[in-house]
Scaffold this motif. Sequence first.
Motif, PDB file in Angstrom:
ATOM      1  N   ILE A 218      -7.647  66.965  -3.045  1.00 55.78           N
ATOM      2  CA  ILE A 218      -7.362  65.880  -2.065  1.00 55.78           C
ATOM      3  C   ILE A 218      -7.569  64.518  -2.799  1.00 55.78           C
ATOM      4  N   HIS A 219      -8.571  64.486  -3.584  1.00 53.90           N
ATOM      5  CA  HIS A 219      -8.890  62.876  -4.126  1.00 53.90           C
ATOM      6  C   HIS A 219      -8.187  62.920  -5.350  1.00 53.90           C
ATOM      7  N   VAL A 220      -7.862  63.875  -5.976  1.00 57.43           N
ATOM      8  CA  VAL A 220      -7.053  63.751  -7.149  1.00 57.43           C
ATOM      9  C   VAL A 220      -5.563  63.484  -7.038  1.00 57.43           C
ATOM     10  N   ARG A 221      -5.146  64.288  -6.289  1.00 58.37           N
ATOM     11  CA  ARG A 221      -3.636  64.225  -5.919  1.00 58.37           C
ATOM     12  C   ARG A 221      -3.030  62.895  -5.777  1.00 58.37           C
ATOM     13  N   GLU A 222      -2.061  62.370  -6.391  1.00 58.00           N
ATOM     14  CA  GLU A 222      -1.518  61.166  -6.181  1.00 58.00           C
ATOM     15  C   GLU A 222      -0.932  60.926  -4.824  1.00 58.00           C
ATOM     16  N   SER A 223      -1.105  59.946  -4.092  1.00 61.19           N
ATOM     17  CA  SER A 223      -0.782  59.724  -2.712  1.00 61.19           C
ATOM     18  C   SER A 223       0.718  59.600  -2.787  1.00 61.19           C
ATOM     19  N   GLY A 224       1.149  60.368  -1.833  1.00 61.17           N
ATOM     20  CA  GLY A 224       2.529  60.446  -1.164  1.00 61.17           C
ATOM     21  C   GLY A 224       3.412  61.533  -2.058  1.00 61.17           C
ATOM     22  N   ARG A 225       2.849  62.275  -3.086  1.00 60.49           N
ATOM     23  CA  ARG A 225       3.529  63.325  -3.760  1.00 60.49           C
ATOM     24  C   ARG A 225       3.305  64.637  -2.693  1.00 60.49           C
ATOM     25  N   SER A 226       4.369  65.554  -2.792  1.00 60.52           N
ATOM     26  CA  SER A 226       4.594  66.568  -2.023  1.00 60.52           C
ATOM     27  C   SER A 226       3.456  67.721  -2.094  1.00 60.52           C
ATOM     28  N   VAL A 227       3.373  68.653  -1.302  1.00 61.52           N
ATOM     29  CA  VAL A 227       2.456  69.881  -1.165  1.00 61.52           C
ATOM     30  C   VAL A 227       3.571  70.964  -1.727  1.00 61.52           C
ATOM     31  N   ASP A 228       2.971  71.428  -2.719  1.00 63.24           N
ATOM     32  CA  ASP A 228       3.824  72.659  -3.121  1.00 63.24           C
ATOM     33  C   ASP A 228       3.146  74.108  -2.667  1.00 63.24           C
ATOM     34  N   GLU A 229       4.083  75.009  -2.649  1.00 66.19           N
ATOM     35  CA  GLU A 229       3.681  76.233  -2.144  1.00 66.19           C
ATOM     36  C   GLU A 229       2.782  76.971  -3.391  1.00 66.19           C
ATOM     37  N   ARG A 230       3.117  76.520  -4.862  1.00 70.11           N
ATOM     38  CA  ARG A 230       2.186  77.092  -5.777  1.00 70.11           C
ATOM     39  C   ARG A 230       0.711  76.663  -5.607  1.00 70.11           C
ATOM     40  N   GLY A 231       0.384  75.361  -5.122  1.00 74.82           N
ATOM     41  CA  GLY A 231      -0.784  75.111  -4.941  1.00 74.82           C
ATOM     42  C   GLY A 231      -1.618  75.916  -3.815  1.00 74.82           C
TER      43      GLY A 231
END
Length: 720
Positions: free
Chosen positions: A599-612
């Motif tokens: 949550i902290h690392v992910r760049e704000s506004g980028r999508s959530v990917d099924e692979r994650g």
Amino acid sequence: MADAFQRTILFWDVMRERGNQAVEHAEAGKPPVLSFRNELVMDGRTLERPCNYLLLRIIPSPDARLRVDPTKRPFIIVDPRAGHGPGIGGFKPDSQIGNALEAGHPCYFISFLPEPVPGQTLGDVAAGEAAFIERVHALHPDAKGKPCVIANCQAGWAVMALGAMHPELMGPMIIAGSPLSYWAGVKGQNPMRYSGGLLGGTWLTALANDLGNGRFDGSQLVSNFENLNPSHTYWSKSYNLYSKIDTEEKRYLEFEKWWSGFFLLNGEEIQAITDELFVGNKLSSGQIVTKEGQRIDLRNIRSPILVFASFGDNITPPQQALGWILDLYDSVDDIRSREQTIIYNLHHDIGHLGIFVSGKVARKETAEFVENIDLVDLLPPGLYELIIEPKPANSVEGDLIVGNYVTRFERRTLDDIRAFGVNDPEDDLRFATVARVSEINLGLYDMFLRPWVRAMTTEASAEALRRTSSHRAKYYMLSDLNPAMQVIKAMAETVRQNRRPVPDDNPYLKAQKQVSDQIVQSLDAWRDMRDAAYEALFMNTYGSPMLQALVGLHRPGAEARPRPVRDEAHEALVRKRIEEIKARVEEGGSLEALIRIMIHVRESGRSVDERGFQMLRRIGRERREGEQVSPDRLREILKEQVFLMELDGERALAALPKLVPTTQLRRTLVEAVQQLLDMRGTAHPNELARFSQIKRLLDLEPDPAARAKEPGDAPHRQAG
């Protein structure tokens, strides 16, 4: 000429077969038109509150049976009572049932009988469906997740209301082509929403109920659908069969078996639907109260909601499928405070029936919904758009992608939904005026006409009206019940033995298609003129200040669209829940730590990917401090960690060393984060900086500031 004559004879013979099929289906009791074997599990007529609904278990074919996994969550498909009978969700292999079986899920189907139980109400139906879902859940105690319910068309609002009354009953809900905000739409595009006003409200529904001796004929609902697109109803549908008579017969008859079966509703059921929903629009504002005194508030739903709609759907456009979100919530934070997950997927051009019956939709959208349903269940609360893209070629993380497409979830705001088109205050005032006028007209009908109509109606007269309706007569007249059709049958047998089709480049065949196109264009032009006239009549009539004043709406402070009732008890629970979550900031292990880091690392506004999510599931399946993490528990962990990071992210990150105390655990965790970042492609610089911050916090990377103070570094820096 020979080919055209032969096609004409074959066309009318298919009409004869269609009529025979309708008669045989009616004589057989109009069973579901499912192409899958099934067995009865529960009969709603035996319940404490009887209803005409049935719970069927789908029996997989020998090949599919090998793939069905009893530990996977079961799927329950619910078809609508919108005039036709059940089965549209599984009347061919490429369907919702077929997708569920193909993915290895046990599958059930909620069906219904042609005639309602005397005295049956919508409340009885809801109680029956709740009992069915509970039974399915009990039959699969080892399943990793509660049953997923797919609700088609009008079944969608029924399942949504059921989820509001029983929040813990079911797992994810897939609401396909379902109207939930009935006044919504776009001017010039969605004429069906004006029908209630143009007919003077719901008094005609009451009249139809009385003429039917207390029951409503579903064929009248079908006529509404057919009138929307006259070129298809009166020409294209038949011409497509005529022009492709050698190949289209089987597909045409398969669909007509469902289309020709008309079912009945109790008068009280259809009256409640038209009064409370289609004209009153009370569902999305929480104004519906059951006989037991329970308010139906869609904000109480705790199951993830996946809404599937299409811009090509002129019966349930995206505005009606999604407008309830704008009616209920002020912001995405409001959605999160309710711990709700709402997802939508919009098709570009498929029509209303195509949402349920199109093979292309079944192989792509529906298949992806089914394959990723566990990921939908793990999404943190919020509003998302589900986007489906082709699987990248030579993907290095192919084992993390289910099927032929990559599914990602883009975060959305309420403004994204408003961009599809919303009513202005004047439009809402017009529809509110319709609701008031409808109540007045219904009251006048109850007082002056209803006693006379009921006195003149008998069951025999009601049955005569149903049998002589144009929708049924066209099937009976073109069946073997009509002796004249025997001539067509004999001629068709001769034609099939001497068939002489022309090649596709035949000039007369091309001319035939041009004439057909001109007929379609003419009917479409007439439809557009009709719809424009209907819209103008509606706007001018119900936009009249005089009429609005007569019904008590044209005055200061009058609300056309009542706001949802404020739930102060829920607000108090939210405050209590926030304090409880903050108190658990130092509780958890490596899984909680991984979620906080991402949550902290992910760049704000980028999508959530099924692979994650697939990676998270893989980690969740592994043993964690001696215990197995169930899907339900994993979802609770995700929700809590998301809230914790939003409420007090600084303290949550500071607690990471306590969650992963050993160096080995920390290295394993960092490697997992690195994998998640790598599979998204080139990481954003901000993401890399935050990742370095985490590694320093876990003592896995030296602090640059600390290194600058180490002895012996100064000469080196000067030399540099």
